[in-house]
Design a protein around this motif. Sequence first.
Motif, short mmCIF file in Angstrom:
data_model
loop_
_atom_site.label_atom_id
_atom_site.label_comp_id
_atom_site.label_asym_id
_atom_site.label_seq_id
_atom_site.Cartn_x
_atom_site.Cartn_y
_atom_site.Cartn_z
N SER A 37 0.83 -1.21 0.00
CA SER A 37 0.00 0.00 0.00
C SER A 37 0.87 1.26 0.00
CB SER A 37 -0.89 0.01 1.24
OG SER A 37 -0.10 0.22 2.41
N MET A 39 0.87 3.80 2.06
CA MET A 39 1.37 4.13 3.40
C MET A 39 2.48 3.19 3.86
SD MET A 39 0.27 6.89 4.58
CE MET A 39 -0.04 7.70 3.02
N ALA A 43 6.14 4.32 4.86
CA ALA A 43 6.69 3.93 6.16
C ALA A 43 8.09 3.34 6.00
CB ALA A 43 5.76 2.93 6.84
N THR A 81 2.49 14.91 3.70
CA THR A 81 1.26 15.06 2.92
C THR A 81 1.53 15.10 1.42
OG1 THR A 81 1.37 17.47 3.29
CG2 THR A 81 -0.06 16.18 4.76
N ALA A 84 2.23 11.54 0.42
CA ALA A 84 0.99 10.76 0.52
C ALA A 84 0.12 10.99 -0.72
CB ALA A 84 0.24 11.14 1.79
N SER A 194 3.72 8.02 9.02
CA SER A 194 3.48 6.91 8.10
C SER A 194 3.28 5.59 8.85
CB SER A 194 4.64 6.77 7.12
OG SER A 194 4.80 7.92 6.33
N ASP A 197 -0.06 5.57 10.61
CA ASP A 197 -1.15 5.31 9.67
C ASP A 197 -1.24 3.83 9.33
OD1 ASP A 197 -2.30 5.13 6.74
OD2 ASP A 197 -2.92 7.09 7.51
N VAL A 198 -0.07 3.19 9.18
CA VAL A 198 -0.03 1.75 8.88
C VAL A 198 -0.64 0.95 10.03
CG1 VAL A 198 1.50 -0.23 8.58
CG2 VAL A 198 1.91 1.86 7.28
#
Length: 304
Positions: A37, A39, A43, A81, A84, A194, A197-198
């Motif tokens: 993905s 993110m 990461a 951002t 992303a 990151s 978010d994961v």
Amino acid sequence: MDKIKKQAFLADLGLVAVAFVWGSGFVASKNALSSISPMMLMAIRFTVAALLSGLLFRKRMRNISKETFKAGCLIGFFLFTAFAAQMIGLQYILAGKQSFLTATNVIMVPFIYWFVKKHKPDQYNFIAAFIMLLGLALLTFDFSVGFSFNAGDILTLLCAFLFACHIVTVGIYSKKHDPIALTVIQLSFAAIISLADVFIAGEVTLEIPIPGLLNGVYLGVFCTFLAFLGQTIVQKHTNSTHAAIIMSLESVFGSLLAIIMLGDHFTVIMFLGCLIIFLGIITAETKWSFLKSKQKNPEKISEI
């Protein structure tokens, strides 16, 4: 070739290498997104880059001020951002096309700086903006279906805007704080967000596909850590005009590598749009000062 000219020549080669590596990042990202993905990719990328920069510059991080930390986090917010938007958008757009759309951030910078610092852009910035809009129209127009502006285009232009905000904030705060400390903090901030978010998305796993992992590590080591470090080192030995032109080649390398390695298909109209956007980038970056220098000092062309 004397020592100074040799240093300048090697510095230019170094910047070409940096531009090439950054261009290759679009291909590596596209390859990685086929198995992990956005993110997770971010990461891996930022964690690797943050750890390497933190270890190398750990002495510079001692006794940093609260203000430096806040500035680094703000810069890191725009960095996170921007990437992303870029990584999510890359799922819906050709890597080569995205490399040119992302590069429009250099045209946006003067206008954001105008909004923040009330410093009006010059005529070259307005000309560059007009050229960019023309190039964007050609890059997103399909004569078979008409105007085509999809999610990938929108997210990539948002990415370009956020990168422009990142450039402006770096320019403002690097004059007040240690640039190395700001770099380490922003990379660490992007890595932490990151990773968070994961975890929140439930994507945490040790069974990361090898292609995604390898491309993520490549992005972290070469396209982030070494590229930023290399640019900082070699740009001391060349002038800003040379640096601006050479670094603009990132979008060209990105498109060429996407065509060669990913099989991206560019129509003639799209190719023309890319050329026009590149012309706009050169206009914004250099203001054609190298041509003026040639006219004023024809005997010193080698120094430009």
